[in-house]
Write a protein that holds these residues in place. Sequence first.
Motif, PDB file in Angstrom:
ATOM      1  N   UNK A  86      35.273  24.139  50.766  1.00  0.00           N
ATOM      2  CA  UNK A  86      35.152  25.588  50.977  1.00  0.00           C
ATOM      3  C   UNK A  86      36.510  26.227  51.251  1.00  0.00           C
ATOM      4  N   UNK A  87      37.342  25.554  52.054  1.00  0.00           N
ATOM      5  CA  UNK A  87      38.674  26.083  52.330  1.00  0.00           C
ATOM      6  C   UNK A  87      39.501  26.183  51.051  1.00  0.00           C
ATOM      7  N   UNK A  88      39.415  25.172  50.218  1.00  0.00           N
ATOM      8  CA  UNK A  88      40.147  25.182  48.950  1.00  0.00           C
ATOM      9  C   UNK A  88      39.648  26.319  48.065  1.00  0.00           C
ATOM     10  N   UNK A  89      38.341  26.421  47.980  1.00  0.00           N
ATOM     11  CA  UNK A  89      37.750  27.483  47.167  1.00  0.00           C
ATOM     12  C   UNK A  89      38.123  28.857  47.727  1.00  0.00           C
ATOM     13  N   UNK A  90      38.088  28.992  49.018  1.00  0.00           N
ATOM     14  CA  UNK A  90      38.438  30.261  49.648  1.00  0.00           C
ATOM     15  C   UNK A  90      39.909  30.600  49.419  1.00  0.00           C
ATOM     16  N   UNK A  91      40.760  29.589  49.475  1.00  0.00           N
ATOM     17  CA  UNK A  91      42.191  29.826  49.228  1.00  0.00           C
ATOM     18  C   UNK A  91      42.411  30.321  47.801  1.00  0.00           C
ATOM     19  N   UNK A  92      41.691  29.738  46.858  1.00  0.00           N
ATOM     20  CA  UNK A  92      41.788  30.203  45.467  1.00  0.00           C
ATOM     21  C   UNK A  92      41.332  31.655  45.352  1.00  0.00           C
ATOM     22  N   UNK A  93      40.222  31.952  46.017  1.00  0.00           N
ATOM     23  CA  UNK A  93      39.724  33.337  45.982  1.00  0.00           C
ATOM     24  C   UNK A  93      40.710  34.304  46.626  1.00  0.00           C
ATOM     25  N   UNK A  94      41.324  33.875  47.732  1.00  0.00           N
ATOM     26  CA  UNK A  94      42.320  34.732  48.384  1.00  0.00           C
ATOM     27  C   UNK A  94      43.506  34.989  47.465  1.00  0.00           C
ATOM     28  N   UNK A  95      43.965  33.947  46.803  1.00  0.00           N
ATOM     29  CA  UNK A  95      45.089  34.106  45.878  1.00  0.00           C
ATOM     30  C   UNK A  95      44.710  35.056  44.738  1.00  0.00           C
ATOM     31  N   UNK A  96      43.520  34.881  44.232  1.00  0.00           N
ATOM     32  CA  UNK A  96      43.062  35.758  43.151  1.00  0.00           C
ATOM     33  C   UNK A  96      42.936  37.200  43.660  1.00  0.00           C
ATOM     34  N   UNK A  97      42.406  37.352  44.868  1.00  0.00           N
ATOM     35  CA  UNK A  97      42.242  38.695  45.433  1.00  0.00           C
ATOM     36  C   UNK A  97      43.586  39.378  45.618  1.00  0.00           C
ATOM     37  N   UNK A  98      44.563  38.626  46.076  1.00  0.00           N
ATOM     38  CA  UNK A  98      45.902  39.217  46.242  1.00  0.00           C
ATOM     39  C   UNK A  98      46.473  39.639  44.908  1.00  0.00           C
ATOM     40  N   UNK A 106      38.335  42.602  52.626  1.00  0.00           N
ATOM     41  CA  UNK A 106      37.675  41.396  52.120  1.00  0.00           C
ATOM     42  C   UNK A 106      38.499  40.159  52.475  1.00  0.00           C
ATOM     43  N   UNK A 107      39.809  40.273  52.360  1.00  0.00           N
ATOM     44  CA  UNK A 107      40.691  39.157  52.703  1.00  0.00           C
ATOM     45  C   UNK A 107      40.580  38.863  54.198  1.00  0.00           C
ATOM     46  N   UNK A 108      40.576  39.912  55.022  1.00  0.00           N
ATOM     47  CA  UNK A 108      40.439  39.735  56.465  1.00  0.00           C
ATOM     48  C   UNK A 108      39.106  39.059  56.810  1.00  0.00           C
TER      49      UNK A 108
END
Length: 182
Positions: A86-98, A106-108
């Motif tokens: 989940x952390x890995x997936x979330x990190x990918x989503x955060x990078x994509x969101x940025x 959403x990032x917060x």
Amino acid sequence: MTTGRQGQGVHTDSEFERREKALAEREAVLTQREAAVQHREDALARHDQAADAREQTADQREQAADAREQTADQREDLADRREAELDTQEARLDNRARSLSLEAVAVEQRTLERIQRSRELLAASSERLDRSEAALRRVQARTHRDQQEIDRAVATGERTRAHQVSQAPASPDPDTPEPPHG
């Protein structure tokens, strides 16, 4: 006592009967003492059997606790792997969101969720530490019980040896006449 033809001592019947009576009384006291020793040994054997049963029950409980702990550890390992995914997936989503300039809210939110999961991991690790400490205490208790069992076995051996010594034939009493021959 009267003197025979060749100067040998001959005991009168009353003297012989007195000595036989004294010997019979000594044998009765010895029999009573042997019965008391046997009674004590039987009581100690029952006590040892009860202690063994308690130890066996404690060992079974420890085995069950160890099995529960192992199952809990396996669940935690699985949860840790899921959390890492989940952390890995979330990190990918955060990078994509940025990269897409999504709202910072959403990032917060995902960051707060990550913090919450980290707190849950910390709580789970604390529980694992508590279980490990409990397992260590069980091992220490088992070691203490094993030492007590060894001490009881040594004491039982010493009692048995003492009983055997008390059962050894006594040296003849010089005052006790030998029974008449013939």
